[in-house]
Design a protein around this motif. Structure first.
Motif, short mmCIF file in Angstrom:
data_model
loop_
_atom_site.label_atom_id
_atom_site.label_comp_id
_atom_site.label_asym_id
_atom_site.label_seq_id
_atom_site.Cartn_x
_atom_site.Cartn_y
_atom_site.Cartn_z
N ASP A 11 3.65 5.76 -3.68
CA ASP A 11 3.12 4.45 -3.28
C ASP A 11 3.97 3.31 -3.82
N ILE A 12 4.30 3.37 -5.10
CA ILE A 12 5.07 2.29 -5.71
C ILE A 12 6.50 2.28 -5.17
N ALA A 13 7.10 3.46 -5.00
CA ALA A 13 8.45 3.52 -4.44
C ALA A 13 8.46 2.99 -3.00
N GLN A 14 7.40 3.24 -2.26
CA GLN A 14 7.31 2.69 -0.90
C GLN A 14 7.26 1.16 -0.96
N GLU A 20 12.90 -4.09 0.32
CA GLU A 20 14.32 -3.99 0.66
C GLU A 20 15.21 -3.57 -0.51
N ALA A 21 14.67 -2.74 -1.40
CA ALA A 21 15.48 -2.21 -2.49
C ALA A 21 16.53 -1.26 -1.93
N ASP A 43 13.26 -1.21 -9.39
CA ASP A 43 14.02 -1.39 -8.15
C ASP A 43 14.81 -2.68 -8.18
N ASN A 44 15.71 -2.80 -7.23
CA ASN A 44 16.50 -4.02 -7.08
C ASN A 44 16.10 -4.75 -5.80
N GLY A 45 14.83 -4.62 -5.41
CA GLY A 45 14.32 -5.30 -4.23
C GLY A 45 14.21 -6.79 -4.44
#
Length: 185
Positions: A11-14, A20-21, A43-45
């Motif tokens: 869920d968190i990775a989604q 846009e990571a 992430d780098n989103g």
């Protein structure tokens, strides 16, 4: 409510992918001496501004247009704190997001880790334009899977090609078993 930590990871990775990571780092650490399970996703989103960050743990706040509630982060926070753990989320607009949750490993209310290898495999194979770094640590042993290294070896061959997908899945399961001896966390 998600019933396994691995589903929270999905869920968190989604959320990271939606933001846009291009790189998502996932760390799972199990320390039996400290009686602690830790989860970190970075992430780098595009990150969140202060207003969104202040609301992210509210289950009735979401940026999704497909539904009006966003229970994922709020339930993860609750689950973590119920086991004597901690929860933290840091984010800056344009710089990405980091979610951290810890759990009392032996606490009766801790949800199981679940099939983390399948969750990571799904993320990698179904999001071929995103790089993932997954580190799994069990006491003093660990392994890391970095899709950037796979890309160097494979060139333009995508991860969803059946043979590559199968290799990635085997890599995850074999290395996890080597690190934790098949422990059911």
């Amino acid at each position: 409510m998600l019933t396994e930590i691995s589903l929270n990871v999905l869920d968190i990775a989604q959320n990271s992918i939606t933001a846009e990571a291009s790189l998502v780092k996932i760390d799972i650490k199990v320390d039996q001496k400290k009686d602690l399970l830790e989860l970190s996703i970075e992430d780098n989103g595009f990150g969140m501004d202060e207003e969104a960050l202040s609301k992210v743990c509210d289950p009735f706040y979401t940026t999704r247009t497909t539904r009006k509630v966003g229970f994922g982060i709020s339930f993860l926070k609750l689950e973590s704190e119920l086991t004597g753990g901690e929860f933290n989320i840091d984010s800056s607009k344009g710089k990405g997001t980091k979610v951290y949750a810890s759990f009392g490993l032996s606490h009766i209310d801790r949800m199981p880790l679940g099939d983390i290898c399948e969750s990571i495999h799904s993320l990698v194979v179904y999001n071929t334009n995103v790089d993932f770094v997954f580190t799994y640590t069990f006491n003093d042993k660990s392994f890391t899977m970095d899709t950037r290294e796979f890309r160097e070896t494979l060139g333009d061959v995508p991860f969803d090609v059946p043979e590559i997908s199968s290799f990635i899945k085997d890599f995850l399961y074999e290395n996890k078993a080597e690190v934790d001896g098949g422990a059911n966390i």
